[in-house]
Design an enzyme around this catalytic site. Structure first.
Site, PDB file in Angstrom:
ATOM      1  CG  HIS A 135     -17.492 -16.426  17.421  1.00  0.00           C
ATOM      2  ND1 HIS A 135     -17.520 -15.205  16.799  1.00  0.00           N
ATOM      3  CD2 HIS A 135     -18.421 -17.201  16.782  1.00  0.00           C
ATOM      4  CE1 HIS A 135     -18.433 -15.226  15.832  1.00  0.00           C
ATOM      5  NE2 HIS A 135     -18.992 -16.426  15.799  1.00  0.00           N
ATOM      6  CG  ASP A 265     -22.660 -18.770   9.738  1.00  0.00           C
ATOM      7  OD1 ASP A 265     -21.815 -18.399   8.898  1.00  0.00           O
ATOM      8  OD2 ASP A 265     -22.439 -18.785  10.964  1.00  0.00           O
TER       9      ASP A 265
HETATM   10  N1  Q9C Z   1     -29.590 -14.682  16.813  1.00  0.00           N
HETATM   11  C1  Q9C Z   1     -20.639 -19.476  14.716  1.00  0.00           C
HETATM   12  O1  Q9C Z   1     -21.272 -19.374  13.697  1.00  0.00           O
HETATM   13  N2  Q9C Z   1     -25.946 -16.581  18.760  1.00  0.00           N
HETATM   14  N3  Q9C Z   1     -21.068 -19.016  15.891  1.00  0.00           N
HETATM   15  C2  Q9C Z   1     -26.319 -15.412  18.081  1.00  0.00           C
HETATM   16  C3  Q9C Z   1     -28.317 -14.213  17.252  1.00  0.00           C
HETATM   17  C4  Q9C Z   1     -24.558 -16.981  18.712  1.00  0.00           C
HETATM   18  C5  Q9C Z   1     -22.295 -18.318  15.964  1.00  0.00           C
HETATM   19  C6  Q9C Z   1     -27.751 -15.094  18.333  1.00  0.00           C
HETATM   20  C7  Q9C Z   1     -24.103 -17.377  17.356  1.00  0.00           C
HETATM   21  C8  Q9C Z   1     -22.709 -17.990  17.360  1.00  0.00           C
HETATM   22  C9  Q9C Z   1     -19.326 -20.192  14.689  1.00  0.00           C
HETATM   23 ZN    ZN Z   2     -21.087 -17.984  12.147  1.00  0.00          ZN
END
Ligand code: Q9C
Ligand code: ZN
Length: 656
Positions: A135, A265
């Site tokens: 990201h 994930d």
């Molecule tokens: N429930 C990575 O997996 N929060 N980053 C989202 C939605 C941020 C994920 C909230 C998620 C970042 C590398």
């Molecule tokens: Zn992710």
């Protein structure tokens, strides 16, 4: 050639210093859980362990601005309050005094991995890192990501190793918008990402995560987004996305290196993803990528927040990188309607830029009557995660029963040359109905094949190669099928190339699927008896494998695969190797290849190496499928799609 595992304990240092429900899932235990499980499974011990180094500021500068690097450097001396205030300037970021050190190690780990693979020290590897990277942007941290580890590795592979084509596969459940932004006008980096999208209602809520974002300028067609509009996507959906979208483009692109933004994930149990794919699915995804770029695959950890699911999925990935066959996938292999719609819209968006999609998109596939609807949010993963693997791994991965004197020259040291033979009376009994098996040579070859097959059915041997005189090929295959079915195989897939007819008395009872690739017209005589012409060119061959053979095979879910190169198969060694490498994804890799006795030792050697887990040589720039090849494929797809659901490439959403 080996698998590298890059890690450094210091990367467990960064952690949440204040209350923040969004950031708390990105915990140090993610790394220790994965590493502990790798140790427990004896997988860490099989890897070349590399201690991660810090990326230099110059290396970070390959994708980040100097001002941003300085800003992150300066967080090292900030107090908790200041860290919290600065974190608030970014989305889903929580800095820690160790963040700069950890993030430099994470980026450095990726660089070390790429260097190890591109210098030939290892074939492939995994970097177990945190913070994740995909990201993060030129001048911004985002979504737990500080430096863009995969993007830095890609830029480094171009700059320091002179690479021209790099495939980045982002199987994390979130859109790696950071990687997309950094390379959207760069045709040397093909970026593929699937992600939970829900029509834009899921984080990071970006319009440019949709399928119609395909890159810009010179990079048009080199960004491939596959948005999932529902949760609950599972094994069939993921494999379908690879077969019908990613892999056709990837083969056409012909990468020199594959980088994986390996977030887990997207696996079952994860609170962020809410998907259903089991850990074994990552073994299949990995194995499917290993047929590209001569097997040069570098995976780097991104997300993955359910510790149990993460640990198992990491093990599946490493095990596959090490060359072990993928365990069979559980559950019925039927992609859901929403997944098919997503795949179709991504194919439609990419079709103008890729020859491998063009012909097939000319005629839209028929609108399918409602397939299964997605199951909704993931149910408790316990049943799918807790079941231990009951069957022990076979002690021999690959055995060959070949007689050619020069065969040993082309075999890797751990491939066993089998001397044994089935009992004489037993062999004769199996041979009796076949005139062509009366000759002594044919009988001797059959005895060796039966012995090898029994070893596979008993679970001592995983895969094998046997040879037969050309005149006895059909009869030998017939015996092998009947023997397999009567000695424990529940579902047997037979892929027969060349002049080999389906045994006439073989029942159409669902226990065997006969797929003949031979040069006559396309025909589906029943759902268990399929015949298709032999494609002459690489492009046609690829669309036959990706668009027909593998979807049929994954739908059928065999527990034994026979692949026979019969008279007039006309297959080049690299094509045969690719077919064998991809069929190895079925039946837990329980694949028996049957060759003609006068095949070259080179052909036997390359098949033995591939069945043993080596990567097939890359095919190089591929030609397009001929119109006849495409017509055969479309015809068979039309005939067979209702029964074999993995053949479906998509469903059209009616235009609004
Ligand atoms: N429930 C990575 O997996 N929060 N980053 C989202 C939605 C941020 C994920 C909230 C998620 C970042 C590398
Ligand atoms: Zn992710």
């Amino acid at each position: 050639m080996g698998t590298a595992l890059v890690y450094h304990e210091d990367m467990t240092a960064t952690r949440l210093l204040w209350d923040d429900p969004e950031c708390e899932i990105e915990r140090p235990e993610r790394l220790t859980a994965a590493l502990d499980r790798l140790r427990q499974r004896g997988l860490e011990q099989r890897c070349l362990l590399l201690s991660a180094r810090e990326a230099s500021e110059e290396e970070l500068g390959l994708v980040h601005s100097p001002e941003y690097v300085s800003l992150v450097r300066e967080t090292q001396v900030l107090g908790k309050e200041e860290l919290q205030a600065l974190s608030g300037q970014f989305d889903a970021i929580c800095f820690h005094p160790s963040t700069f050190h950890c993030a430099r190690l994470a980026a450095g780990a990726g660089l070390q991995l790429v260097d190890a693979v591109l210098t030939g020290a290892v074939q492939n590897g995994l970097a177990l890192v945190r913070p994740p990277g995909h990201h993060s942007q030129r001048a911004a941290a985002n979504g737990f990501c500080v430096f863009n580890n995969v993007a830095i590795a890609a830029a480094h592979a171009k700059q320091k190793h002179g690479l021209h084509r790099i495939l980045v596969v982002d199987w994390d459940v979130h859109h790696g918008q950071g990687i997309q932004y950094l390379f959207e006008d760069d045709p040397s980096i093909l970026y593929f990402s699937w992600h939970r999208y829900e029509h834009g209602r899921f984080w990071p809520f970006l319009r440019e995560s949709d399928a119609d974002a395909v890159g810009r300028g010179q990079g048009l067609g080199f960004t491939v987004n596959l948005p999932w509009n529902q949760v609950g996507m599972g094994n069939a959906d993921y494999v379908a996305a690879f077969l019908h979208l990613l892999l056709p483009l990837a083969f056409e692109f012909d990468p020199e290196l594959v980088l994986v933004s390996a977030g887990f994930d997207s696996a079952i149990g994860d609170p962020e993803g809410q998907m259903q794919a089991t850990p074994e699915c990552f073994a299949h995804l990995t194995q499917l990528l290993q047929v590209l770029a001569g097997g040069r695959v570098c995976a780097m950890l991104e997300g993955g927040y359910h510790l149990e699911s993460l640990a198992e999925s990491v093990c599946m990935t490493v095990q596959t990188l090490l060359g072990d066959p993928a365990p069979p996938l559980s559950g019925s292999m039927v992609p859901c309607q929403s997944a098919l719609e997503s795949i179709q819209s991504a194919r439609a968006a990419q079709a103008p830029h890729w020859k491998s999609l063009q012909l097939q998109e000319e005629r839209p596939p028929p609108l399918l009557p409602g397939g299964p609807v997605c199951k909704g949010a993931a149910s408790a993963p316990s049943s799918l995660l807790d079941q231990p693997c009951l069957c022990p791994a076979p002690s021999v991965r690959t055995a060959v029963a070949l007689t050619a004197p020069d065969i040993t020259l082309v075999l890797p040291p751990d491939v066993i040359q089998q001397e044994g033979s089935a009992l004489r009376e037993e062999t004769e009994a199996w041979a009796r109905p076949h005139e062509s098996l009366a000759r002594e040579e044919a009988l001797a070859a059959l005895g060796k094949l039966l012995y090898l097959l029994d070893g596979m059915l008993d679970g001592q041997v995983n895969s094998g190669i046997a040879a037969t005189p050309a005149s006895a090929a059909a009869a030998t295959l017939d015996v092998a099928i009947r023997r397999g079915l009567s000695h424990g195989a529940q579902r047997l897939l037979c892929v027969a190339l060349g002049q080999l007819d389906r045994p006439p008395d073989l029942a159409h009872d669902g226990r065997s699927l006969w797929l003949n690739i031979r040069g006559k017209e396309a025909a589906a005589l029943s759902m268990f008896h399929v015949s298709t012409p032999l494609p002459a060119m690489t492009g046609g061959f690829l669309s036959c494998i990706l668009g027909l053979v593998l979807p049929l095979a994954y739908s059928f879910q065999p527990d034994l695969v026979l692949v026979a190169l019969g008279p007039g198969h006309g297959l080049q060694g690299r094509h045969a190797a690719l077919l064998a490498a991809m069929l190895r994804g079925l039946a837990g890799g329980r694949v028996l290849a049957l060759l003609e006795e006068d095949s070259t030792p080179q052909l036997a050697g390359i098949l033995a190496r591939v069945l043993n887990g080596e990567a097939p040589p890359s095919l190089g720039a591929s030609s397009v499928a001929s119109p006849e090849d495409v017509r055969a494929l479309m015809y068979l797809r039309g005939q067979l799609e209702p029964q074999w659901k993995m053949l479906q490439v998509g469903a059209f959403t009616p235009q609004k």
